[in-house]
Design an enzyme around this catalytic site. Structure first.
Site, PDB file in Angstrom:
ATOM      1  N   HIS A  26       0.848  -1.187   0.000  1.00 18.53           N
ATOM      2  CA  HIS A  26       0.000   0.000   0.000  1.00 18.53           C
ATOM      3  C   HIS A  26       0.885   1.240   0.000  1.00 18.53           C
ATOM      4  CE1 HIS A  26      -2.144   3.289   2.128  1.00 18.53           C
ATOM      5  NE2 HIS A  26      -3.195   2.860   1.469  1.00 18.53           N
ATOM      6  N   CYS A  27       0.430   2.302  -0.642  1.00 18.00           N
ATOM      7  CA  CYS A  27       1.161   3.567  -0.552  1.00 18.00           C
ATOM      8  C   CYS A  27       0.171   4.701  -0.334  1.00 18.00           C
ATOM      9  CB  CYS A  27       1.999   3.826  -1.804  1.00 18.00           C
ATOM     10  SG  CYS A  27       1.064   4.112  -3.319  1.00 18.00           S
ATOM     11  N   GLU A  28       0.652   5.730   0.331  1.00 16.66           N
ATOM     12  CA  GLU A  28      -0.164   6.917   0.523  1.00 16.66           C
ATOM     13  C   GLU A  28      -0.259   7.695  -0.786  1.00 16.66           C
ATOM     14  OE1 GLU A  28       1.483   9.061   3.777  1.00 16.66           O
ATOM     15  OE2 GLU A  28       1.121   7.442   5.214  1.00 16.66           O
TER      16      GLU A  28
END
Length: 396
Positions: free
Chosen positions: A108-110
């Site tokens: 996951h990435c922001e």
């Protein structure tokens, strides 16, 4: 599910901020759907985040008892990470996925983290020998993006040149070289520019430099700092014209070590407004013969500024040699025995960790739930949570 695999949240392609409730619903629905599809799966999440902020994913997924390991989403503005962090990501990914057929790595990435996530996935493809070419690895990952122009929407400069350089470093790992190599301290003596870029609209520019890296004098401090910036009163802060100056030598004299970001800036006539001409990220361990040669295609420039740099442009970064040190601190795993952890779980995770150089990395945070922990504490979390679940958007 017949084999371990990695998946990414498709929110990595998002370019607009979430509403809080919308984001929570997205994460929970994704995790729930994945758990229902693969009820026996064991999950670890790698999250690319901004700075030291504790973002919502930790709070939202707290009830799912999933181990979350945070990585930065840039290094001094570059969508790249240090060699130490890349090494940790690759080794821990490979070791987690090798634990068994039911293990899943969820990534996951922001918001805005796609450029570094794409790079790290390409590094993983190379390390697992799915690809043997750095260009092919990046191409495979970027083909998964829904839009071809998504990278310019998330990165002011085209980062591919520096990313390809670091993927070449990763390929050296496959060549059975000691990897990552020990940090090497060098003195960056000067930059020699051949064929002046046109950034003043008159066929020339006023090139000045900034250098970001860890301070070689502070061996325990991993955070990068501004080590050098051309003074405004420096005799080097002068204009050069393409017609008059075919070659320019600019003295710097700055000690550097490890991962280095060099920015070349153009100052306008009153030295108040500045424009970045190009940026380069490199690691001193891979500098050969004390020289880094860069051509037109080996520098990171703004997407709309490539034509300002002549096709026969060359920059030669010259170094002098000092000495090498290592920055890797192994974690003693024996202290985890006898703490009430089931022996079966301990055995599996110990097998994983025995092949991983778990490092005490000061340069990034390792988090679980709401609290920041030392990197070694992730061992406890893996032991306690070694068979929990989650998922979305498959990337093999």
């Amino acid at each position: 599910m017949t084999q371990p695999f990695g998946v990414v949240f498709d929110s990595c392609f998002r370019t607009k901020a979430w509403e809080e409730e919308e984001y929570k619903a997205y994460l929970c629905n994704t995790v729930t759907q994945f758990q229902e599809t693969y009820p026996e799966s064991s999950i670890m999440i790698f999250n690319f985040h901004e700075g030291d902020t504790k973002k919502n994913i930790h709070h939202i997924l707290l009830e799912y008892y999933i181990t979350i390991v945070d990585y930065p989403k840039h290094y001094e503005g570059c969508p790249l990470l240090t060699m130490e962090v890349i090494h940790h990501f690759i080794k821990s990914s490979e070791s987690w996925l090798s634990l068994g057929q039911q293990t899943v790595l969820l990534i996951h990435c922001e918001l805005g983290g796609w450029p570094v996530l794409a790079f790290m996935l390409a590094a993983l493809l190379l390390s697992r020998k799915v690809c043997t070419s750095e260009n092919r690895a990046l191409e495979m990952v970027h083909k998964r993006a829904p839009k071809k122009d998504i990278l310019p929407m998330m990165s002011t400069l085209n980062p591919l040149a520096s990313q390809l350089r670091y993927l070449q470093y990763v390929l050296k790992r496959n060549a059975d070289e000691k990897w990552p190599p020990a940090d090497k301290e060098l003195r960056l003596d000067c930059v020699i520019i051949r064929m002046i870029p046109d950034f003043d609209g008159k066929g020339g520019c006023r090139p000045v430099f900034r250098i970001f890296a860890r301070d070689p004098l502070l061996h325990l401090e991993k955070s990068p700092k501004l080590l050098f910036s051309t003074p405004r009163r420096s005799p080097n802060a002068r204009s050069y014209d393409q017609a008059e100056s075919k070659l320019v030598k600019i003295d710097i004299n700055c000690d550097v070590q490890g991962d280095v970001v060099l920015e070349c800036i153009h100052w306008d006539d009153d030295m108040m407004k500045e424009t970045i001409m190009y940026r380069v990220m490199f690691n001193t361990a891979y500098i050969k013969s004390n020289t880094l040669m860069l051509n037109h295609d080996e520098i990171d420039v703004c997407w709309d500024a490539k034509d300002r740099v002549p096709k026969d442009f060359k920059a030669e970064i010259s170094f002098s040699e000092k000495y090498a040190i290592t920055s890797m601190v192994p974690v003693d795993l024996s202290r985890f025995k006898g703490e009430g952890i089931p022996m079966e779980a301990f055995g599996k995770v110990q097998q994983m960790l025995s092949s991983v150089d778990w490092l005490v990395c000061k340069g990034f945070a390792t988090l679980n739930g709401q609290h920041q922990t030392a990197l070694s504490d992730i061992v406890n979390q893996v032991l306690e949570n070694s068979f929990h679940r989650t998922g979305s958007s498959n990337l093999h």
